[in-house]
Scaffold this active site. Structure first.
Site, short mmCIF file in Angstrom:
data_model
loop_
_atom_site.label_atom_id
_atom_site.label_comp_id
_atom_site.label_asym_id
_atom_site.label_seq_id
_atom_site.Cartn_x
_atom_site.Cartn_y
_atom_site.Cartn_z
N PRO A 193 -3.39 -9.31 -3.93
CA PRO A 193 -2.60 -8.17 -3.42
C PRO A 193 -1.20 -8.64 -3.06
O PRO A 193 -1.01 -9.77 -2.59
CB PRO A 193 -3.37 -7.73 -2.17
N LYS A 194 -0.22 -7.79 -3.26
CA LYS A 194 1.14 -8.07 -2.80
C LYS A 194 1.31 -7.42 -1.44
O LYS A 194 1.39 -6.21 -1.31
CB LYS A 194 2.18 -7.52 -3.78
N TRP A 195 1.37 -8.24 -0.40
CA TRP A 195 1.41 -7.74 0.96
C TRP A 195 2.81 -7.29 1.35
O TRP A 195 3.81 -7.86 0.91
CB TRP A 195 0.91 -8.80 1.94
#
Length: 339
Positions: A19-21
């Site tokens: 995931p790209k936080w």
């Protein structure tokens, strides 16, 4: 290690997905009793997150370097607004916020340990198992959480489709490469762009004149709430130069109250500038469809791009309801990764 922005998730056995936080990227190093938090641009973040420093000092390992993201939980999502509030010059304010809105550190890479000082030179396919072993031995019950990773393209597609609420896309990393410090060869980022119909509630003039006349620089966007108030939610400045004179004429003809009847631009804020407070209200007549990547805190996080004008759309049809979507629960993702 930087990411190259691409339009689609890459496929192949050489890719790992994460995931790209939506937080602050941060390298965290510990050398005995010394903790260093460093931003992607090299700025020292240590003083702004005393709770992360304290948590790092409680870990069993006393020498390591981690790559990760600082986030601030808010309900079932992460709040970038709360995170921004932490960058404050007053130590008393930082201490207060660290207790009221404590941050988490989401770990997605391990670059060095006391026994493996050159781990960054090893491929990600070796670093990830080392990170998982490090997390199992050190991170349980702390403010540190292992960020999930997968080699499943289907899982990555689901993460991208459900991005929002703390995750704003997917990161793809080459598992066969060492840590690519300072370049974008080993990592790609993919965001899910969405569109929304917005009312043009005002505009700002450009700083520079065009052919000797003042022209529009940006359009101020608004959405209606359930009570009928028009709230400022962002802007777009993606206006072609050759279209600015005619658009300026059109906007000036609609100048006048009420503009925004709810939250308005240029309100009191330590982020405001003299220029940001100068805007011209418009009668709510124009509707425009814009493309955006992330919406949080009741506004677009970044500038939007223009897709098309919507003369067929009534301004009152432009509400917050069109932005509602099913998003992944970031805390559930972290529990899955740390189970």
């Amino acid at each position: 290690m930087e990411a190259r922005s691409v339009d689609a998730i890459p496929r192949g056995k050489e890719w790992q997905y994460e995931p790209k936080w939506d937080g602050f990227r941060c390298l965290l190093s510990r050398d005995g009793s010394h903790i260093d938090l460093r931003s992607k641009s090299g700025e020292d973040l240590t003083r702004y997150f005393p709770e992360i420093v304290a948590a790092a000092l409680k870990l069993k390992a006393d020498r390591f370097t981690l790559d990760g993201e600082i986030v601030v939980p808010h309900g079932k999502s992460f709040s970038f607004d709360a995170l921004l509030q932490r960058i404050h010059p007053a130590a008393s304010r930082v201490k207060k916020l660290s207790q009221e809105t404590p941050a988490l550190y989401l770990v997605f890479d391990l670059l060095a340990t006391a026994k493996q000082k050159q781990l960054a030179e090893r491929p990600l396919g070796e670093r990830r198992p080392a990170l998982e072993a490090f997390a199992k031995a050190n991170l349980k019950g702390s403010s540190f959480h292992l960020s999930p990773a997968t080699t499943s393209y289907a899982t990555a597609k689901r993460w991208l489709a459900q991005s929002g609420g703390g995750s704003d896309g997917v990161i793809a990393k080459r598992i066969d490469l060492p840590y690519q410090a300072g370049n974008r060869d080993g990592m790609q980022k993919i965001k899910k762009f969405r569109s929304a119909d917005c009312v043009v509630g005002g505009f700002r003039y450009a700083t520079n004149k065009l052919a000797g006349r003042k022209v529009v620089g940006s359009l101020l966007l608004g959405l209606y709430d359930d009570g009928g108030l028009l709230h400022h939610v962002g802007f777009t400045s993606a206006i072609k130069a050759n279209e600015k004179p005619a658009l300026t004429d059109r906007l000036e003809a609609l100048s006048g109250e009420p503009g925004f009847t709810g939250n308005a631009p240029g309100g009191p804020s330590r982020w405001s500038t003299e220029r940001s407070a100068k805007w011209c209200p418009l009668k709510p007549k124009l509707v425009i469809e814009v493309c955006y990547d992330h919406f949080s805190g009741e506004r677009f996080r970044h500038g939007t791009s223009i897709l098309r004008w919507r003369p067929d759309k009534a301004p009152r049809q432009c509400g917050f309801d069109q932005l509602k979507q099913k998003v992944a629960d970031p805390m559930k993702l972290l529990k899955w990764a740390n189970s």
